[in-house]
Design a protein around this motif. Sequence first.
Motif, short mmCIF file in Angstrom:
data_model
loop_
_atom_site.label_atom_id
_atom_site.label_comp_id
_atom_site.label_asym_id
_atom_site.label_seq_id
_atom_site.Cartn_x
_atom_site.Cartn_y
_atom_site.Cartn_z
N UNK A 33 0.84 -1.20 0.00
CA UNK A 33 0.00 0.00 0.00
C UNK A 33 0.87 1.24 0.00
N UNK A 34 0.41 2.25 -0.65
CA UNK A 34 1.16 3.51 -0.69
C UNK A 34 0.65 4.51 0.34
N UNK A 35 -0.40 4.13 1.07
CA UNK A 35 -1.01 5.05 2.03
C UNK A 35 -0.24 5.11 3.35
N UNK A 36 0.57 4.09 3.63
CA UNK A 36 1.29 4.04 4.90
C UNK A 36 2.76 3.73 4.65
N UNK A 37 3.63 4.35 5.42
CA UNK A 37 5.06 4.07 5.32
C UNK A 37 5.39 2.76 6.00
N UNK A 38 6.36 2.02 5.47
CA UNK A 38 6.76 0.74 6.05
C UNK A 38 7.24 0.89 7.49
N UNK A 39 7.79 2.08 7.80
CA UNK A 39 8.31 2.32 9.14
C UNK A 39 7.21 2.24 10.20
N UNK A 44 4.88 -0.11 15.15
CA UNK A 44 3.81 -0.85 15.81
C UNK A 44 4.33 -2.14 16.43
N UNK A 45 5.22 -2.83 15.73
CA UNK A 45 5.81 -4.07 16.25
C UNK A 45 6.61 -3.78 17.52
N UNK A 46 7.38 -2.67 17.49
CA UNK A 46 8.25 -2.35 18.62
C UNK A 46 7.45 -1.87 19.83
#
Length: 428
Positions: A33-39, A44-46
């Motif tokens: 998706x281009x709506x959210x950055x992978x970071x 969220x995981x951290x």
Amino acid sequence: MTLMLIVFFLLLFANVPIAFAIGIAGFFFFMTTSDLANMVAVQQFATGTQSFPLLAVPFFVLAGHILNVSGITSRLIKFSNLLTGHLTGGLAHVSIVLSTMLGGISGSATADAAVQSRILTEDMVKRGYSKGFSIGVIGISSLITSTIPPSIGLILYGFIGGVSIGDLFIAGIVPGILMCFTLMFTTFIVSKKRGYDEDFVFQKPSFAEVLISFKECIWALLFPVILLVGIRFGIFSASEGGAVAVVYALLVGKFIYKDLSWKNFKKAVIDAVEDNSMIMLIIASASIFSYVIAFENLPRSFSEFLTDLTSSPTLVLLLILLIVFIAGLFMEATANTLLLTPIFLPIAEQAGVDPVHFGILMIVLITLGGMTPPLGVTMFAVCSITKTSVAQFTKGAYPFLFAVLLLILIMAFFPQIVLFLPETFSGA
């Protein structure tokens, strides 16, 4: 969103560990998706496990392991046997009563079932019970741990849904006791029908024997009572209660039972670290999934879908519970709790269902899924330990499964069964 779910189920049915299946599917959504950055996924995981209420989980897991290596299990088995061993289907009753008492110690259905299947199955088979019946009652009776404090499932539900963990703990007591009696009644009926214990000579224990055995177990049986009193009256929070539980377990194991050696303590810590690592990895991975669920506005979509089908709060609740039960057939309980709570709790509350009532029903059904084919974790654990086929387990467990489902329906239609105690204490 659709692609993420497809990836998730493909990984799930490929037997990829549930934490990795959730995490990979969640990362896949961000990569496509281009709506959210992978970071954001990494963040969220951290941050998924960085929550004060979640401290309760590792502490209660450690406390349960310390008490188990302190010889409490053998004492509880002796006490359970004195209480119910003389009844028709006696050893099956022992398993049910033991699950009720161990529920206040382990907080884990799978851990309870694994311990009991190692200890009781051989004796039950020698006494004439079928192997399927033996591991069936052990597996299903471990469900009681899902409601008796300190249930790990209730802690996670309360954390995710913002529901009082103290109220959930108190609300779980009556359903846990009712489940115990329901399973004992089912055991008696099945045992009578199949002729179990017809040739067994019963020896009813004396009151003095029961009293002596009760005194040996009293410190373990006080564990959930101290926990409930402390949380309800504000002496400590649920998270602080976990730390209190560890200190209590250490004191009881070392100075009262005197069975807690350094070797046993190290084993308890190692086992607790392994369990907590699995739980926390699932929580961290599920945080990505939960973020996507919120981003895609899935709760609202589900709510509109269900309300289009019916406007009856009871029917909405039953539809949600049906979906929860089906999900429980395929996924591990911790992951299900973390993924389904943010979806269905808002819908249930919108329909007028009390969040405490809904939480008890949801956690029981999710945990029950672990005891049924095709992918029940608890079922696989007892089958593996006892070298029994899934078909045998299913055949032996079905009377207990239907009895529990009937009890769940009764609690769904009569919420005061669940809410009576928390409403009484909150009004005190």
